[in-house]
Scaffold this active site. Structure first.
Site, PDB file in Angstrom:
ATOM      1  CD  GLU A 111       7.403  -6.864 -18.871  1.00  0.00           C
ATOM      2  OE1 GLU A 111       7.608  -5.676 -18.563  1.00  0.00           O
ATOM      3  OE2 GLU A 111       8.321  -7.702 -19.012  1.00  0.00           O
ATOM      4  CE  LYS A 130      18.227  -5.818 -13.291  1.00  0.00           C
ATOM      5  NZ  LYS A 130      17.050  -6.474 -13.888  1.00  0.00           N
TER       6      LYS A 130
END
Ligand code: DER
Length: 217
Positions: A103, A121
């Site tokens: 990623e 988050k």
């Protein structure tokens, strides 16, 4: 609002940023799982996608997205991915799914790196655990130099990374993410870690009870 509703809203907003002919990095995780169908539904022409995990690659192909090897593209127009933590200063923790090495390689290649998260988050400050990918060769030495098994927990039963790395987590407080990121990056045997610097991130799309917010870094 349920998390999945928020994840879907953030993912759908990000899918609107993609245009015909773009080279697109596709992240990994449950929020990206909403991005893929939203992107496929756009029916865009000429997309060239790179996936950061076999799970993303398989699902993207099922949906008819053109996925190709990252060996064929040295630049991407946009990469879209989730995150485990987003701090006010833009630091991220990623790697809950163990895909952070690929990623990060995709994120640094993209002109725009867009992070999609639901409001849960958001954190006041980055905290552990910090995901790690460790070289299998000399693992005991790496673990010792990282502070031992009380500091680094190997994810037992977790499959090796596509690059044959061992997925683990550095436990304990993080303090200054820049200092920890620098120390981890300089530790021989650490392939990569899950701290993503603010400079990497172009935009964070946060979906919460109040709607979808685009936060430009
Ligand atoms: O593992 C990863 O890096 C994922 O992208 C993670 O950071 C976010 O996963 P989620 O969208 O399932 O919360």
């Amino acid at each position: 609002m349920p998390a999945d509703t928020e994840k879907r809203a953030a993912a759908q907003a990000a899918a609107q940023l993609v245009e015909d002919g773009m080279r697109v990095g596709l992240g990994t995780g449950s929020t990206v799982a909403f991005l893929l169908p939203a992107l496929a539904a756009r029916g865009l022409r000429g997309l060239r996608c790179v996936a950061t995990s076999t799970a993303t690659e398989q699902r993207a192909r099922e949906l008819g997205l053109a996925v190709e090897s990252f060996d064929r593209l040295d630049r991407l127009d946009i990469a879209i991915d989730g995150a485990d933590q987003v701090a006010p200063d833009g630091w991220l923790v990623k790697g809950g799914g163990g895909a952070h090495t690929r990623e990060k390689a995709v994120a640094v290649t993209a002109d725009r790196f867009v992070v999609i998260v639901h409001a849960e988050k958001l954190v006041d400050a980055i905290h552990g655990p910090v995901p790690l990918e460790l070289m299998r060769f000399g693992l005991p030495s790496t673990l010792r130099r990282l502070g031992g098994r009380e500091r680094v927990r190997i994810r037992e039963g977790w499959p090796p990374s596509p690059d044959n790395g061992v997925i683990a987590d550095l436990e304990g407080p993080v303090g200054d993410p820049a200092e920890v990121a620098g120390r981890l990056a300089g530790t021989v045997g650490v392939v990569d870690h899950g701290l993503f610097a603010p400079e990497l991130v172009t935009e964070v799309i946060v979906a919460g009870p109040g709607g979808v917010e685009h936060r430009h870094q």
